[in-house]
Design a protein around this motif. Structure first.
Motif, PDB file in Angstrom:
ATOM      1  N   PHE A 159      56.333  41.789  47.336  1.00  0.00           N
ATOM      2  CA  PHE A 159      56.504  40.751  48.349  1.00  0.00           C
ATOM      3  C   PHE A 159      55.876  39.464  47.832  1.00  0.00           C
ATOM      4  O   PHE A 159      54.860  38.995  48.336  1.00  0.00           O
ATOM      5  CB  PHE A 159      55.871  41.180  49.676  1.00  0.00           C
ATOM      6  N   SER A 160      56.509  38.866  46.825  1.00  0.00           N
ATOM      7  CA  SER A 160      55.918  37.734  46.122  1.00  0.00           C
ATOM      8  C   SER A 160      55.782  36.482  46.984  1.00  0.00           C
ATOM      9  O   SER A 160      55.003  35.596  46.659  1.00  0.00           O
ATOM     10  CB  SER A 160      56.743  37.407  44.876  1.00  0.00           C
ATOM     11  N   ARG A 161      56.522  36.401  48.082  1.00  0.00           N
ATOM     12  CA  ARG A 161      56.425  35.207  48.937  1.00  0.00           C
ATOM     13  C   ARG A 161      55.220  35.260  49.878  1.00  0.00           C
ATOM     14  O   ARG A 161      54.886  34.269  50.504  1.00  0.00           O
ATOM     15  CB  ARG A 161      57.701  35.020  49.744  1.00  0.00           C
ATOM     16  N   TYR A 162      54.569  36.420  49.982  1.00  0.00           N
ATOM     17  CA  TYR A 162      53.362  36.508  50.794  1.00  0.00           C
ATOM     18  C   TYR A 162      52.207  35.880  50.024  1.00  0.00           C
ATOM     19  O   TYR A 162      52.156  35.940  48.795  1.00  0.00           O
ATOM     20  CB  TYR A 162      53.039  37.956  51.121  1.00  0.00           C
ATOM     21  N   PRO A 163      51.247  35.295  50.728  1.00  0.00           N
ATOM     22  CA  PRO A 163      50.145  34.636  50.027  1.00  0.00           C
ATOM     23  C   PRO A 163      49.190  35.642  49.386  1.00  0.00           C
ATOM     24  O   PRO A 163      49.116  36.807  49.786  1.00  0.00           O
ATOM     25  CB  PRO A 163      49.448  33.857  51.147  1.00  0.00           C
ATOM     26  N   ALA A 164      48.454  35.165  48.398  1.00  0.00           N
ATOM     27  CA  ALA A 164      47.420  35.987  47.762  1.00  0.00           C
ATOM     28  C   ALA A 164      46.282  36.192  48.756  1.00  0.00           C
ATOM     29  O   ALA A 164      46.088  35.397  49.680  1.00  0.00           O
ATOM     30  CB  ALA A 164      46.923  35.302  46.501  1.00  0.00           C
ATOM     31  N   PHE A 165      45.517  37.257  48.559  1.00  0.00           N
ATOM     32  CA  PHE A 165      44.402  37.560  49.459  1.00  0.00           C
ATOM     33  C   PHE A 165      43.266  38.158  48.652  1.00  0.00           C
ATOM     34  O   PHE A 165      43.445  38.543  47.495  1.00  0.00           O
ATOM     35  CB  PHE A 165      44.843  38.506  50.582  1.00  0.00           C
ATOM     36  N   GLN A 166      42.090  38.229  49.265  1.00  0.00           N
ATOM     37  CA  GLN A 166      40.909  38.745  48.579  1.00  0.00           C
ATOM     38  C   GLN A 166      40.386  39.983  49.277  1.00  0.00           C
ATOM     39  O   GLN A 166      40.525  40.137  50.493  1.00  0.00           O
ATOM     40  CB  GLN A 166      39.821  37.685  48.513  1.00  0.00           C
ATOM     41  N   CYS A 167      39.774  40.864  48.489  1.00  0.00           N
ATOM     42  CA  CYS A 167      39.125  42.049  49.041  1.00  0.00           C
ATOM     43  C   CYS A 167      38.053  42.532  48.061  1.00  0.00           C
ATOM     44  O   CYS A 167      37.992  42.085  46.921  1.00  0.00           O
ATOM     45  CB  CYS A 167      40.154  43.152  49.311  1.00  0.00           C
ATOM     46  N   HIS A 168      37.210  43.451  48.518  1.00  0.00           N
ATOM     47  CA  HIS A 168      36.189  44.063  47.667  1.00  0.00           C
ATOM     48  C   HIS A 168      36.879  45.039  46.719  1.00  0.00           C
ATOM     49  O   HIS A 168      37.875  45.672  47.076  1.00  0.00           O
ATOM     50  CB  HIS A 168      35.164  44.799  48.550  1.00  0.00           C
ATOM     51  N   PHE A 169      36.345  45.193  45.504  1.00  0.00           N
ATOM     52  CA  PHE A 169      37.037  46.030  44.527  1.00  0.00           C
ATOM     53  C   PHE A 169      37.047  47.505  44.918  1.00  0.00           C
ATOM     54  O   PHE A 169      37.899  48.261  44.482  1.00  0.00           O
ATOM     55  CB  PHE A 169      36.458  45.812  43.117  1.00  0.00           C
ATOM     56  N   ARG A 170      36.146  47.938  45.778  1.00  0.00           N
ATOM     57  CA  ARG A 170      36.148  49.342  46.231  1.00  0.00           C
ATOM     58  C   ARG A 170      37.117  49.570  47.404  1.00  0.00           C
ATOM     59  O   ARG A 170      37.292  50.686  47.843  1.00  0.00           O
ATOM     60  CB  ARG A 170      34.745  49.772  46.659  1.00  0.00           C
ATOM     61  N   ALA A 171      37.755  48.487  47.897  1.00  0.00           N
ATOM     62  CA  ALA A 171      38.718  48.616  48.998  1.00  0.00           C
ATOM     63  C   ALA A 171      40.115  48.959  48.486  1.00  0.00           C
ATOM     64  O   ALA A 171      41.029  49.128  49.276  1.00  0.00           O
ATOM     65  CB  ALA A 171      38.769  47.326  49.806  1.00  0.00           C
ATOM     66  N   VAL A 172      40.269  49.062  47.173  1.00  0.00           N
ATOM     67  CA  VAL A 172      41.560  49.398  46.602  1.00  0.00           C
ATOM     68  C   VAL A 172      41.531  50.818  46.034  1.00  0.00           C
ATOM     69  O   VAL A 172      40.468  51.347  45.732  1.00  0.00           O
ATOM     70  CB  VAL A 172      41.995  48.397  45.493  1.00  0.00           C
ATOM     71  N   ALA A 173      42.702  51.390  45.906  1.00  0.00           N
ATOM     72  CA  ALA A 173      42.817  52.707  45.267  1.00  0.00           C
ATOM     73  C   ALA A 173      43.474  52.507  43.914  1.00  0.00           C
ATOM     74  O   ALA A 173      44.209  51.547  43.683  1.00  0.00           O
ATOM     75  CB  ALA A 173      43.678  53.635  46.131  1.00  0.00           C
ATOM     76  N   LEU A 174      43.173  53.429  43.026  1.00  0.00           N
ATOM     77  CA  LEU A 174      43.768  53.359  41.692  1.00  0.00           C
ATOM     78  C   LEU A 174      44.983  54.272  41.642  1.00  0.00           C
ATOM     79  O   LEU A 174      44.905  55.432  42.019  1.00  0.00           O
ATOM     80  CB  LEU A 174      42.745  53.802  40.644  1.00  0.00           C
ATOM     81  N   PRO A 175      46.111  53.749  41.176  1.00  0.00           N
ATOM     82  CA  PRO A 175      47.279  54.620  41.046  1.00  0.00           C
ATOM     83  C   PRO A 175      47.049  55.627  39.921  1.00  0.00           C
ATOM     84  O   PRO A 175      46.176  55.445  39.073  1.00  0.00           O
ATOM     85  CB  PRO A 175      48.415  53.668  40.709  1.00  0.00           C
ATOM     86  N   TYR A 176      47.842  56.674  39.928  1.00  0.00           N
ATOM     87  CA  TYR A 176      47.738  57.687  38.892  1.00  0.00           C
ATOM     88  C   TYR A 176      47.956  57.018  37.544  1.00  0.00           C
ATOM     89  O   TYR A 176      48.949  56.326  37.352  1.00  0.00           O
ATOM     90  CB  TYR A 176      48.769  58.799  39.131  1.00  0.00           C
ATOM     91  N   PRO A 177      47.052  57.216  36.573  1.00  0.00           N
ATOM     92  CA  PRO A 177      47.190  56.522  35.285  1.00  0.00           C
ATOM     93  C   PRO A 177      48.427  56.988  34.509  1.00  0.00           C
ATOM     94  O   PRO A 177      48.794  58.152  34.547  1.00  0.00           O
ATOM     95  CB  PRO A 177      45.906  56.861  34.534  1.00  0.00           C
ATOM     96  N   ILE A 178      49.025  56.045  33.820  1.00  0.00           N
ATOM     97  CA  ILE A 178      50.173  56.338  32.981  1.00  0.00           C
ATOM     98  C   ILE A 178      49.673  56.820  31.630  1.00  0.00           C
ATOM     99  O   ILE A 178      48.796  56.199  31.036  1.00  0.00           O
ATOM    100  CB  ILE A 178      51.043  55.067  32.791  1.00  0.00           C
ATOM    101  N   SER A 179      50.200  57.947  31.147  1.00  0.00           N
ATOM    102  CA  SER A 179      49.756  58.439  29.850  1.00  0.00           C
ATOM    103  C   SER A 179      50.341  57.569  28.756  1.00  0.00           C
ATOM    104  O   SER A 179      51.488  57.149  28.806  1.00  0.00           O
ATOM    105  CB  SER A 179      50.207  59.904  29.662  1.00  0.00           C
ATOM    106  N   GLU A 180      49.524  57.267  27.774  1.00  0.00           N
ATOM    107  CA  GLU A 180      49.963  56.384  26.690  1.00  0.00           C
ATOM    108  C   GLU A 180      50.185  57.159  25.430  1.00  0.00           C
ATOM    109  O   GLU A 180      49.613  58.099  25.105  1.00  0.00           O
ATOM    110  CB  GLU A 180      48.905  55.306  26.434  1.00  0.00           C
TER     111      GLU A 180
END
Length: 180
Positions: A159-180
């Motif tokens: 949703f690129s037309r929505y504005p940027a926002f701020q949050c604490h880094f612990r308020a996000v979840a990490l997606p499953y890592p991609i194997s390299e």
């Protein structure tokens, strides 16, 4: 008799009310000159823009803009329109001096590929994380625009037309890592 009435209505001046609703969806409606005062009052209460059809570029767009409706209580119904039409109206309604100064920049056709970080400490600009909007809205993929200590600046990936926002880094979840 019907032809002359239709011709008189087509030549009458109209007022265009347009803008974005609270969710960022474009709306626009045209109103006859006899309803101009009520349409302007409704536009002000809805925080929308108003433009007269006196510019040639606006006159060309009038056929594409749906007719707005005024209710007995003075409230207005402004129909939703496509983003392309909204952009055309906004460009045509802008003053010539403002249009000459504006530089839209390059158009993004695809979102940049963002990779997930391996841990919370590794979160940096360009990483993909999941942000929890709320219990009803769920988790959304977001791209990290900047990190300042423990504060992240995010933007929704899809949703690129929505504005940027701020949050604490612990308020996000990490997606499953991609194997390299």
């Amino acid at each position: 008799m019907t032809k002359s009435a239709g011709h008189a209505q087509a030549s009458a001046r109209e007022l265009i009310v347009f803008g974005l609703d609270t969710a960022g969806k474009p709306k626009a409606g045209r109103f006859p000159e006899k309803h101009a005062a009520a349409a302007m009052k409704a536009a002000k209460s809805l925080k929308l823009s108003v433009c007269a059809d006196d510019k040639p570029s606006i006159a060309d767009l009038l056929k594409k803009i749906p007719v707005g409706r005024l209710h007995a209580q003075g409230k207005a119904f402004i129909p939703y329109i496509k983003r392309d039409l909204f952009d055309q109206i906004q460009t045509a309604a802008a003053p010539a001096s403002l249009a000459a100064k504006s530089n839209p920049g390059p158009a993004l056709t695809e979102a940049p590929i963002a990779k997930p970080p391996r841990s919370w400490d590794d979160i940096a600009e360009g990483h993909l994380v999941l942000y929890h909007e709320g219990p009803r809205d769920g988790w959304w993929e977001s791209v990290v625009l900047a990190r300042d200590g423990e504060t992240l600046t995010l933007k929704y990936r899809d949703f690129s037309r929505y504005p940027a926002f701020q949050c604490h880094f612990r308020a996000v979840a990490l997606p499953y890592p991609i194997s390299e």
